[in-house]
Design a protein around this motif. Structure first.
Motif, PDB file in Angstrom:
ATOM      1  N   ALA B 102      -3.929   0.502 -16.508  1.00 18.24           N
ATOM      2  CA  ALA B 102      -3.330  -0.800 -16.816  1.00 18.24           C
ATOM      3  C   ALA B 102      -2.128  -0.636 -17.737  1.00 18.24           C
ATOM      4  CB  ALA B 102      -4.384  -1.694 -17.454  1.00 18.24           C
ATOM      5  N   LYS B 103      -2.276   0.225 -18.722  1.00 18.97           N
ATOM      6  CA  LYS B 103      -1.166   0.460 -19.672  1.00 18.97           C
ATOM      7  C   LYS B 103       0.042   1.042 -18.956  1.00 18.97           C
ATOM      8  CE  LYS B 103      -3.331   0.985 -24.197  1.00 18.97           C
ATOM      9  NZ  LYS B 103      -4.715   0.552 -24.124  1.00 18.97           N
ATOM     10  N   TYR B 105       0.824   0.848 -15.783  1.00 14.49           N
ATOM     11  CA  TYR B 105       1.414  -0.168 -14.898  1.00 14.49           C
ATOM     12  C   TYR B 105       2.288  -1.118 -15.695  1.00 14.49           C
ATOM     13  CZ  TYR B 105       1.767  -4.287 -11.926  1.00 14.49           C
ATOM     14  OH  TYR B 105       2.265  -5.367 -11.212  1.00 14.49           O
ATOM     15  N   ASN B 106       1.801  -1.558 -16.842  1.00 19.06           N
ATOM     16  CA  ASN B 106       2.570  -2.482 -17.698  1.00 19.06           C
ATOM     17  C   ASN B 106       3.848  -1.813 -18.190  1.00 19.06           C
ATOM     18  OD1 ASN B 106       0.533  -4.337 -17.334  1.00 19.06           O
ATOM     19  ND2 ASN B 106      -0.497  -3.838 -19.260  1.00 19.06           N
ATOM     20  N   LEU B 109       6.432  -1.997 -15.518  1.00 21.56           N
ATOM     21  CA  LEU B 109       7.078  -3.316 -15.491  1.00 21.56           C
ATOM     22  C   LEU B 109       8.184  -3.380 -16.536  1.00 21.56           C
ATOM     23  CD1 LEU B 109       4.170  -5.902 -15.022  1.00 21.56           C
ATOM     24  CD2 LEU B 109       6.092  -5.494 -13.496  1.00 21.56           C
ATOM     25  N   CYS B 112      11.208  -1.516 -15.317  1.00 21.16           N
ATOM     26  CA  CYS B 112      11.958  -2.289 -14.305  1.00 21.16           C
ATOM     27  C   CYS B 112      12.818  -3.358 -14.978  1.00 21.16           C
ATOM     28  CB  CYS B 112      10.985  -2.958 -13.339  1.00 21.16           C
ATOM     29  SG  CYS B 112      10.125  -1.787 -12.263  1.00 21.16           S
ATOM     30  N   ARG B 113      12.253  -3.988 -15.975  1.00 24.34           N
ATOM     31  CA  ARG B 113      13.008  -5.066 -16.648  1.00 24.34           C
ATOM     32  C   ARG B 113      14.142  -4.535 -17.493  1.00 24.34           C
ATOM     33  NH1 ARG B 113       7.238  -7.848 -17.429  1.00 24.34           N
ATOM     34  NH2 ARG B 113       7.260  -9.021 -15.487  1.00 24.34           N
ATOM     35  N   GLU B 117      14.684   1.837 -13.225  1.00 28.06           N
ATOM     36  CA  GLU B 117      13.938   1.863 -11.945  1.00 28.06           C
ATOM     37  C   GLU B 117      13.451   3.266 -11.581  1.00 28.06           C
ATOM     38  OE1 GLU B 117      16.967   0.369 -12.123  1.00 28.06           O
ATOM     39  OE2 GLU B 117      16.640  -1.739 -11.684  1.00 28.06           O
ATOM     40  N   LYS B 136      -1.216  -3.882  -6.714  1.00 30.28           N
ATOM     41  CA  LYS B 136      -0.010  -4.337  -7.420  1.00 30.28           C
ATOM     42  C   LYS B 136       0.971  -3.189  -7.646  1.00 30.28           C
ATOM     43  CE  LYS B 136      -1.928  -6.420 -11.003  1.00 30.28           C
ATOM     44  NZ  LYS B 136      -2.079  -7.266 -12.217  1.00 30.28           N
ATOM     45  N   GLN B 139       2.878  -2.661  -4.464  1.00 29.22           N
ATOM     46  CA  GLN B 139       3.853  -3.735  -4.233  1.00 29.22           C
ATOM     47  C   GLN B 139       5.070  -3.570  -5.129  1.00 29.22           C
ATOM     48  OE1 GLN B 139       1.201  -7.047  -4.936  1.00 29.22           O
ATOM     49  NE2 GLN B 139       0.757  -7.310  -2.750  1.00 29.22           N
ATOM     50  N   LEU B 140       4.828  -3.219  -6.363  1.00 29.33           N
ATOM     51  CA  LEU B 140       5.963  -3.027  -7.272  1.00 29.33           C
ATOM     52  C   LEU B 140       6.804  -1.837  -6.811  1.00 29.33           C
ATOM     53  CD1 LEU B 140       7.432  -3.898  -9.815  1.00 29.33           C
ATOM     54  CD2 LEU B 140       5.893  -2.431 -11.147  1.00 29.33           C
ATOM     55  N   LEU B 143       8.893  -2.839  -3.893  1.00 22.71           N
ATOM     56  CA  LEU B 143      10.040  -3.645  -4.348  1.00 22.71           C
ATOM     57  C   LEU B 143      11.158  -2.736  -4.850  1.00 22.71           C
ATOM     58  CD1 LEU B 143      11.325  -6.389  -5.044  1.00 22.71           C
ATOM     59  CD2 LEU B 143      10.124  -6.292  -7.240  1.00 22.71           C
ATOM     60  N   LEU B 144      10.783  -1.732  -5.598  1.00 22.61           N
ATOM     61  CA  LEU B 144      11.793  -0.800  -6.125  1.00 22.61           C
ATOM     62  C   LEU B 144      12.486  -0.035  -4.988  1.00 22.61           C
ATOM     63  CD1 LEU B 144       9.793   0.507  -9.194  1.00 22.61           C
ATOM     64  CD2 LEU B 144      11.979  -0.700  -9.286  1.00 22.61           C
ATOM     65  N   HIS B 147      14.851  -2.343  -3.344  1.00 18.18           N
ATOM     66  CA  HIS B 147      16.003  -2.577  -4.230  1.00 18.18           C
ATOM     67  C   HIS B 147      16.968  -1.390  -4.159  1.00 18.18           C
ATOM     68  CE1 HIS B 147      18.334  -4.018  -7.548  1.00 18.18           C
ATOM     69  NE2 HIS B 147      18.032  -2.979  -8.320  1.00 18.18           N
ATOM     70  N   ILE B 170       2.814 -11.276  -0.990  1.00 22.35           N
ATOM     71  CA  ILE B 170       3.929 -10.413  -1.439  1.00 22.35           C
ATOM     72  C   ILE B 170       4.151  -9.275  -0.425  1.00 22.35           C
ATOM     73  CG2 ILE B 170       4.650  -8.780  -3.219  1.00 22.35           C
ATOM     74  CD1 ILE B 170       3.222 -10.535  -5.269  1.00 22.35           C
TER      75      ILE B 170
END
Lengths: 44, 447
Positions: B102-103, B105-106, B109, B112-113, B117, B136, B139-140, B143-144, B147, B170
């Motif tokens: 979880a860490k 993955y976060n 994110l 990405c922000r 990338e 998830k 999916q992320l 998306l990358l 992009h 998604i």
């Protein structure tokens, strides 16, 4: 064409282990029977 | 049915719907149905527990633990949610792994922000490798890839995501976007003729593929023709360029072998010739040795005979005739000078009387026409002294041969008489006899 930024916003952070309990406690447990009870009490 | 019963019934209805969808991996549909189920009845522990399983099936373990915790709080007794939670609590490593996932993955994110990338891609690839059911993260990552225009990788990732949850919006949205962009790229190419396409749905995915056209068939024919031409050209090159060289090489090798063999043969012939010469020399030496041996033996024999004759002559133990025969048997050539001298002395002593006796005997035998014995006697006389009785011994010998039919010997001795005693009447008679014999021989051949 996908908007990367817009799509990125749809991705929410994943819960970490130490957040589980807090999340469980904050879970909204109202179901329809609770709503009907509230409605009935309100109409009285 | 009262309201509670109605609500209970509807909750069960949506639970069953959720269960059905969960079984076919329509997890998004199952989530919606199960949420409705617990909205009708929050105490429906089965619906809530199944919802937790749905989250768990999508890799969202922490969310699942939240749902199970609530389920256990609402219905503490006889609830399988406690088993689910205990399984994670009992294994500290599992809980730690879930937390780390979880860490991470976060953190992705965050990357990405913040425009990182590349870092996010690297991290996400590790996450999906360690947790291949984390929807998830797929999916992320997709998306990358979209992009950064890595469409093939995006498609690959989205296929895996769709297997986890076939109706996730998604995932479906990204797949649709990919197909749309693919169509846009292919329709923009000017050199591509308009192709007929066949599109069909396979599950929730739309498959679009072109129909095989005659152009492709023509292309196949050209390909085959090119292959055939290539084979023909290759065969021609082999025949005209490579084979002559190979043949020449083989011929050269053959010639070299022949030359080598010829050299060997010549060498062996030379060797054979040398060996033959050597053998011949050995034979010659052997013959010479044999001759020398015979000569030595003859010499020895001659000297022994000479000494013997001398001894007998001195003591008169043998007649002169017999001694003369023994002297005639000696090989004079094998004697040395002294031996020859002694031989001459003996012959001068022995031959005259011996000749006389043999000549008389020969004449007597001729008179009685005993020509064989006459030949024997007169041959000895002639050998001892060819001129004995002024050649009469030789003449009589010739006559004896003539009488016995030995024409050759007769002619031989007649000839000698004519040569050695020419000018004498004896020679004339010999000549006449010789001519008669020759005439007689010609007359026979003429007949």
């Amino acid at each position: 064409m996908l908007n990367f930024e817009e799509e990125l916003k749809k991705f929410q952070p994943s819960l970490e282990v130490d957040e589980i309990e807090e999340e469980a406690l904050s879970e909204d447990l109202t179901d329809l029977s609770d709503l009907l009870k509230d409605i009935l009490e309100t109409t009285r | 049915m009262d309201i509670r019963g109605e609500l209970r019934y509807r909750s069960l209805y949506w639970y069953n719907d959720g269960l059905r969808k969960a079984k076919i991996r329509d997890l998004t549909g199952a989530e919606n149905s199960l949420k409705k189920s617990i909205q009708f009845d929050k105490y429906n522990k089965d619906a809530r527990n199944l919802l937790g399983l749905v989250y768990y099936g999508r890799g969202d373990v922490t969310r699942a633990l939240v749902v199970w915790t609530v389920s256990l709080k609402l219905v503490p007794a006889d609830n399988i949610a406690s088993d689910y939670i205990d399984e994670f609590k009992s294994s500290r490593g599992d809980l730690e792994a879930v937390d780390q996932t979880a860490k991470k993955y976060n953190q992705c994110l965050q990357y990405c922000r913040q425009g990182g990338e590349d870092l996010a891609v690297i991290q996400l690839k590790k996450i999906v490798t360690e947790h291949p059911d984390f929807l998830k993260a797929y999916q992320l990552l997709a998306l990358l890839y979209l992009h950064t225009e890595q469409y093939a990788k995006a498609r690959q990732v989205l296929r895996k995501a769709q297997k986890l949850d076939t109706t996730d919006p998604i995932t479906l949205n990204y797949i649709y976007e990919l197909n749309r962009m693919h169509r846009k790229r292919t329709s923009g190419q000017k050199d591509v003729k308009e192709q007929q396409t066949v599109s069909y749905k396979l599950g929730n995915e739309t498959i679009i593929q072109p129909v095989e056209t005659k152009e492709r068939e023509k292309g196949m024919a050209f390909t085959i023709a090119n292959i055939v031409i290539g084979l023909v050209v290759g065969a021609a090159v082999m025949w005209f360029l490579i084979m002559p060289a190979v043949n020449e090489s083989q011929a050269r090798q053959m010639n070299e072998s022949i030359v080598e063999a010829s050299d060997q043969i010549a060498s062996q012939e030379s060797e054979i010739s040398a060996l033959e010469k050597e053998l011949e020399s050995y034979r010659t030496q052997s013959d010479e040795a044999q001759t020398a041996k015979e000569t030595a033996e003859s010499t020895k024999s001659s000297y022994e005979s000479l000494m013997d004759i001398q001894t007998k002559y001195r003591n008169g133990s043998e007649s002169n005739e017999n001694l003369a025969d023994e002297l005639l048997a000696i090989n004079q050539d094998s004697l040395g000078d002294l031996g020859k001298e002694q031989f001459t002395e003996l012959t001068e002593s022995i031959y005259p009387s011996a000749c006389r006796r043999q000549y008389n005997r020969g004449v007597a035998n001729s008179d009685v026409e005993n020509y064989e014995a006459a030949i024997e006697n007169l041959s000895k006389v002639v050998r001892m002294d060819e001129t004995y009785d002024d050649g009469n011994a030789m003449y009589l010998l010739a006559q004896a041969y003539e009488e016995t039919g030995d024409t050759e010997n007769a002619k031989n001795y007649y000839q000698k008489v004519t040569e050695q005693f020419s000018g004498t009447s004896l020679a004339e008679e010999a000549q006449s006899a010789l001519e008669s014999l020759n005439a007689a021989g010609s007359g026979n051949t003429g007949e």
